[in-house]
Design a protein around this motif. Structure first.
Motif, PDB file in Angstrom:
ATOM      1  N   ASN A  26      55.729  56.704  57.888  1.00  0.00           N
ATOM      2  CA  ASN A  26      56.043  58.132  57.840  1.00  0.00           C
ATOM      3  C   ASN A  26      56.673  58.578  56.531  1.00  0.00           C
ATOM      4  N   GLY A  27      56.840  57.639  55.584  1.00  0.00           N
ATOM      5  CA  GLY A  27      57.355  57.994  54.266  1.00  0.00           C
ATOM      6  C   GLY A  27      58.794  58.456  54.277  1.00  0.00           C
ATOM      7  N   ASN A  28      59.654  57.784  55.060  1.00  0.00           N
ATOM      8  CA  ASN A  28      61.072  58.133  55.129  1.00  0.00           C
ATOM      9  C   ASN A  28      61.936  56.996  54.607  1.00  0.00           C
ATOM     10  N   PHE A  29      63.060  57.340  54.003  1.00  0.00           N
ATOM     11  CA  PHE A  29      63.965  56.349  53.427  1.00  0.00           C
ATOM     12  C   PHE A  29      65.408  56.833  53.599  1.00  0.00           C
ATOM     13  N   ARG A  30      66.190  56.111  54.416  1.00  0.00           N
ATOM     14  CA  ARG A  30      67.605  56.427  54.604  1.00  0.00           C
ATOM     15  C   ARG A  30      68.439  55.464  53.782  1.00  0.00           C
ATOM     16  N   PHE A  31      69.526  55.949  53.207  1.00  0.00           N
ATOM     17  CA  PHE A  31      70.339  55.081  52.360  1.00  0.00           C
ATOM     18  C   PHE A  31      71.820  55.425  52.472  1.00  0.00           C
TER      19      PHE A  31
ATOM     20  N   GLN B  24      89.470  49.345  46.752  1.00  0.00           N
ATOM     21  CA  GLN B  24      89.650  50.788  46.880  1.00  0.00           C
ATOM     22  C   GLN B  24      88.304  51.477  46.712  1.00  0.00           C
ATOM     23  N   LEU B  25      87.965  52.355  47.656  1.00  0.00           N
ATOM     24  CA  LEU B  25      86.676  53.039  47.614  1.00  0.00           C
ATOM     25  C   LEU B  25      86.597  53.969  46.407  1.00  0.00           C
ATOM     26  N   ASP B  26      85.586  53.763  45.579  1.00  0.00           N
ATOM     27  CA  ASP B  26      85.340  54.624  44.418  1.00  0.00           C
ATOM     28  C   ASP B  26      84.355  55.740  44.754  1.00  0.00           C
ATOM     29  N   LYS B  27      83.300  55.389  45.505  1.00  0.00           N
ATOM     30  CA  LYS B  27      82.218  56.350  45.699  1.00  0.00           C
ATOM     31  C   LYS B  27      81.419  55.986  46.938  1.00  0.00           C
ATOM     32  N   GLU B  28      80.977  57.029  47.635  1.00  0.00           N
ATOM     33  CA  GLU B  28      80.062  56.847  48.753  1.00  0.00           C
ATOM     34  C   GLU B  28      78.878  57.790  48.564  1.00  0.00           C
ATOM     35  N   VAL B  29      77.667  57.249  48.708  1.00  0.00           N
ATOM     36  CA  VAL B  29      76.440  58.032  48.591  1.00  0.00           C
ATOM     37  C   VAL B  29      75.643  57.815  49.866  1.00  0.00           C
ATOM     38  N   ARG B  30      75.276  58.939  50.513  1.00  0.00           N
ATOM     39  CA  ARG B  30      74.556  58.855  51.785  1.00  0.00           C
ATOM     40  C   ARG B  30      73.473  59.941  51.821  1.00  0.00           C
ATOM     41  N   GLY B  31      72.283  59.570  52.311  1.00  0.00           N
ATOM     42  CA  GLY B  31      71.249  60.588  52.374  1.00  0.00           C
ATOM     43  C   GLY B  31      69.957  60.103  52.994  1.00  0.00           C
ATOM     44  N   LEU B  32      69.004  61.010  53.021  1.00  0.00           N
ATOM     45  CA  LEU B  32      67.667  60.744  53.533  1.00  0.00           C
ATOM     46  C   LEU B  32      66.658  61.278  52.527  1.00  0.00           C
ATOM     47  N   ALA B  33      65.662  60.456  52.191  1.00  0.00           N
ATOM     48  CA  ALA B  33      64.561  60.890  51.325  1.00  0.00           C
ATOM     49  C   ALA B  33      63.267  60.782  52.109  1.00  0.00           C
ATOM     50  N   HIS B  34      62.362  61.718  51.871  1.00  0.00           N
ATOM     51  CA  HIS B  34      61.080  61.649  52.572  1.00  0.00           C
ATOM     52  C   HIS B  34      59.978  62.250  51.709  1.00  0.00           C
TER      53      HIS B  34
END
Length: 275
Positions: free
Chosen positions: A102-107, A116-126
């Protein structure tokens, strides 16, 4: 891995290549072997400009799933960096899900320094009719439209497909959710001749049932997807690639420093069957 900043998209026509159709990758996807690989990392070379006097660490890569249900990747990259004056621990943790049908990519990616947390990246690509649409929920909520791109598992399938056909060079645009999750990378891939391991070859014995299997030597260079770039790669990765997607004997060249990654442990999982 240790992804750096990436800038704006460049059209495929400018590069002079054509993106292959996605169905070709999907048809070959059953050949990938679910597995968990652990790599020991150490500094191979560093310039004075890098400010690095020592570096070592460990990388853990776990690949699971099937062509029918999608593929999951869990990845962790931990390094201890010594500058001569102080040291720091960096920790990159990434999980992805890729649905080829289905051409989907979650990350989801989290980076830490000294726990110590520097950065969080979250998303969905399709896949979209004009390219790839990215819907980000972190670090900021936004939508981005990008040029047509391969997702990570698709790109690995492309590498294997070209290797089997004897192609020695090809180019691709990829989206993997790295950096801030809103940019693409351009890649050039060079594939050597299929090779049998020789006695004493680094980390071959750790490959278990694949210790004596043939592999392709592969080098992939990653570039800013930007017309204004200087034409130099952000980094290069060289490795030995088996026919099932497992890799060993890595070299990661970031320009100012180079890391080597040797396979320390390999666990192969059962291939999932499509229902």
């Amino acid at each position: 891995m240790l992804r750096t900043s990436i800038v704006a998209a460049l059209t495929c026509a400018t590069l002079g290549y054509v993106m292959p159709a996605r169905p070709a990758a999907a048809q070959a996807s059953g050949l990938l072997m679910p597995h968990r690989a652990v790599y020991d990392l150490e500094l191979k070379d560093a310039s004075e400009r890098s400010g690095i006097s020592g570096m070592y660490g460990r990388m853990v890569y776990e690949f699971n799933g099937s062509a029918c249900e999608g593929y999951t990747v869990s990845f962790r990259f931990v390094t201890k960096v010594d500058t001569g004056e102080d040291s720091r621990m960096t920790d990159l943790q990434t999980t992805t899900f890729e649905d080829l049908k289905n051409g989907n990519f979650r990350f989801l990616s989290r980076s830490f320094t000294d726990e110590q947390l520097d950065k969080e990246v979250r998303g969905l690509a399709h896949d979209d009719k004009d390219g790839v649409r990215v819907e980000l929920s972190a670090p900021d909520k936004k939508e981005v439209d990008l040029a047509e791109s391969r997702f990570p598992t698709e790109h690995m399938l492309d590498v294997l497909d070209h290797a089997r056909r004897g192609d020695t060079f090809f180019e691709s645009r990829i989206f993997d959710g790295s950096d801030s999750g809103d940019r693409t990378l351009l890649t050039t891939t060079m594939v050597g001749k299929r090779t049998k391991p020789v006695a004493g070859e680094p980390d071959a014995a750790k490959a278990g049932q694949f210790a004596e299997a043939e592999y392709w030597p592969v080098t992939i260079a990653y570039y800013n997807d930007d017309k204004a770039g200087d034409g130099l790669p952000l980094y290069r990765m060289s490795f030995k690639l088996y026919d099932n997607g497992i890799i060993r004997d890595l070299t990661m060249d970031y320009g100012d420093f180079v890391l080597s990654g040797k396979l320390a442990d390999l666990e192969v999982f059962k291939l999932a069957e499509c229902k």
